[in-house]
Design a protein around this motif. Structure first.
Motif, PDB file in Angstrom:
ATOM      1  N   GLN A  77      -3.474 -10.795   2.689  1.00 15.61           N
ATOM      2  CA  GLN A  77      -4.578 -10.538   1.777  1.00 15.61           C
ATOM      3  C   GLN A  77      -5.938 -10.592   2.455  1.00 15.61           C
ATOM      4  OE1 GLN A  77      -4.213  -9.257  -0.934  1.00 15.61           O
ATOM      5  NE2 GLN A  77      -6.124  -9.460  -2.041  1.00 15.61           N
ATOM      6  N   ALA A  84      -7.308  -7.119   2.905  1.00 14.48           N
ATOM      7  CA  ALA A  84      -7.850  -6.487   1.699  1.00 14.48           C
ATOM      8  C   ALA A  84      -9.224  -7.056   1.348  1.00 14.48           C
ATOM      9  CB  ALA A  84      -6.882  -6.681   0.529  1.00 14.48           C
ATOM     10  N   SER A  90      -4.534  -0.714   6.552  1.00 11.41           N
ATOM     11  CA  SER A  90      -3.425  -1.227   5.741  1.00 11.41           C
ATOM     12  C   SER A  90      -2.153  -0.427   5.978  1.00 11.41           C
ATOM     13  CB  SER A  90      -3.797  -1.194   4.258  1.00 11.41           C
ATOM     14  OG  SER A  90      -4.750  -2.184   3.965  1.00 11.41           O
ATOM     15  N   TYR A  97       1.505  -2.626  -2.782  1.00 12.03           N
ATOM     16  CA  TYR A  97       0.518  -2.685  -1.703  1.00 12.03           C
ATOM     17  C   TYR A  97      -0.655  -1.738  -1.948  1.00 12.03           C
ATOM     18  CZ  TYR A  97       3.690  -5.672   0.841  1.00 12.03           C
ATOM     19  OH  TYR A  97       4.494  -6.722   1.212  1.00 12.03           O
ATOM     20  N   THR A 116      -4.133  -3.651  -1.799  1.00  9.62           N
ATOM     21  CA  THR A 116      -5.129  -3.253  -0.791  1.00  9.62           C
ATOM     22  C   THR A 116      -6.466  -2.881  -1.423  1.00  9.62           C
ATOM     23  OG1 THR A 116      -3.411  -2.454   0.710  1.00  9.62           O
ATOM     24  CG2 THR A 116      -5.639  -1.591   1.046  1.00  9.62           C
ATOM     25  N   TRP A 117      -6.433  -2.136  -2.529  1.00 15.63           N
ATOM     26  CA  TRP A 117      -7.656  -1.527  -3.045  1.00 15.63           C
ATOM     27  C   TRP A 117      -8.270  -2.221  -4.258  1.00 15.63           C
ATOM     28  CZ3 TRP A 117     -10.608   1.423  -0.330  1.00 15.63           C
ATOM     29  CH2 TRP A 117     -10.054   2.189   0.709  1.00 15.63           C
ATOM     30  N   PRO A 143      -1.865   2.964   0.979  1.00  9.53           N
ATOM     31  CA  PRO A 143      -3.287   2.655   1.179  1.00  9.53           C
ATOM     32  C   PRO A 143      -4.123   3.865   1.595  1.00  9.53           C
ATOM     33  CG  PRO A 143      -1.919   0.952   2.163  1.00  9.53           C
ATOM     34  CD  PRO A 143      -1.003   2.075   1.775  1.00  9.53           C
TER      35      PRO A 143
END
Length: 422
Positions: free
Chosen positions: A29, A32, A53, A235, A239-240, A360
């Motif tokens: 994490q 991110a 990512s 993911y 990620t976003w 990602p």
């Protein structure tokens, strides 16, 4: 007598594995959370940032496949500790990089350790816990990943605005101490030792074994597809989501951290509850409910959020989108026999991660053309497919990792247990 060792030691195994997944989730994490800062420092756009990512997931896929296979050959505990050292040292080195390219390369190699450690530790725990309470324990173990997310969010909120992103990565060297403890204090699972002794001197290829038997081959391929879609969604969101809160919703970093704390806390409870329910209503049922519920809710949060309801929607999202992971490790581990379990589980899950690796960068490309929110909404399709495939094709409880038996033996044991308790 042979089964007394796991009964005496499973609690210490659980605590060690829990801490191992906390640092694994925290490590993952951090990328991110630091992504907006990395975009500023390296002067890169969203699609280029998404590649960080993507290559992390490719590294995790390589690590998971190798780690599962190596754990069948050399032991679950031995390989888990080595992989923990690889990702701890590798992530700490990221604090020294000076260019985007350096970050990309080092992150790829450290991610090999992250992916391998996750696959091996969840399988190790499955082989220490009896079937009756396996998903409750493993669902709680999966919550460790979300605890890692939560710890990372709290650390980022305290450190990143003042000291920048580099100190966050330096902290990642600490799990080396845990790796040393695990190596010397936790014995290999009894089932693995029995299989190793039984096959001593026999040369075998675990991959050929998987594809030789039609039933095993089919389940392996269905798990690859399921893992691809589950991780594509998981993911992609992971990620976003932090950048979505900052860029699309316009909140500052401190508010974003507060919202993520709520989301990740809900995810912890969602995984634990999913594991508990799976021991009562079935692995497959909970997996399906989690996947389809998230598929429906992702577009809802993007289309119908307001400043007044966004924190509630993010909390519900956290509860839902982590639920399949509360069941995933148990469900998969019970799909394959002990002598190929590491190879099959690590292979299926992490071959799926190769497919998920484009999530990602895909969301980054969509964000450049539309918005991050629109990209996140499309991930509902992946979650829907992750629920539908097991519903149609993957039975539960085919093998017992604890007793090293097939599904017929599991049913006999559960029947006997039920009659005895009555």
């Amino acid at each position: 007598m042979e089964k007394t060792q796991p009964k005496r030691t499973w609690i210490i195994v659980f605590i060690s594995c829990f801490l191992g997944l906390v640092v694994d989730g925290m490590d993952l994490q951090l990328l991110a959370l630091s992504l907006p800062s990395l975009m500023d420092e390296f002067q890169i756009d969203k699609s280029t940032a998404g590649l960080l990512s993507t290559w992390s997931l490719i590294g995790m896929a390589v690590g998971g496949i190798l780690g599962g296979w190596l754990s069948d050959r050399f032991g679950r505990v031995r390989m888990a500790t080595w992989m923990m050292v690889i990702f701890s040292v590798g992530t700490a080195l990221l604090g020294f990089v000076q260019t985007y390219e350096q970050f990309l390369v080092i992150r790829f190699f450290s991610a090999i350790g992250i992916g391998a450690e996750y696959s091996i530790i969840t399988m190790l725990m499955a082989e220490y816990v009896p079937t009756k309470r396996r998903t409750t324990i493993l669902g709680t173990l999966q919550a460790a990943y979300s605890v890692g997310y939560l710890v990372a969010a709290l650390l980022a909120g305290a450190i990143l605005p003042i000291y920048g992103w580099r100190p966050l990565y330096f902290i990642s060297v600490l799990p080396v101490v845990l790796a040393i403890y695990i190596r010397f204090k936790i014995p290999e699972p009894q089932g693995w030792k029995e299989e190793k002794q039984k096959n001593k001197g026999i040369k075998k290829n675990e991959w050929l074994t998987i594809f030789k038997e039609p039933k095993t081959r089919a389940i392996f391929l269905f798990w690859i597809l399921t893992s691809t879609f589950l991780q594509f969604g998981y993911y992609g969101v992971g990620t976003w989501l932090p950048t979505y809160i900052v860029d699309d919703l316009g909140f500052d970093f401190k508010k974003m951290t507060g919202y993520l704390v709520g989301t990740y806390t809900a995810m912890i409870f969602g995984k634990i509850l999913a594991g508990w329910l799976a021991d009562r209503i079935g692995r497959r049922a909970v997996y399906i409910i989690g996947g389809l519920s998230t598929a429906v809710f992702l577009p809802v949060i993007i289309l119908y959020h307001t400043p007044a309801n966004i924190i509630i929607l993010l909390t519900i999202l956290g509860f839902l989108y982590g639920a399949p992971y509360g069941v995933n490790s148990t469900y998969m581990s019970e799909s394959f026999p002990t002598h190929i379990r590491g190879t099959a589980v690590g292979g299926a899950y992490n071959i799926g991660r190769f497919g998920a690796a484009i999530a990602p960068i895909s969301i980054g490309i969509i964000a450049e053309a539309q918005s991050i929110g629109f990209g996140l909404a499309t991930l509902g399709i992946a979650y829907a497919l992750a629920g539908i495939i097991p519903a149609l094709f993957i039975r539960e409880k085919m093998y017992d990792p604890y007793d090293n038996k097939s599904d017929a033996s599991i049913k006999q044991n559960e029947s006997a247990s039920g009659n005895h308790s009555a």
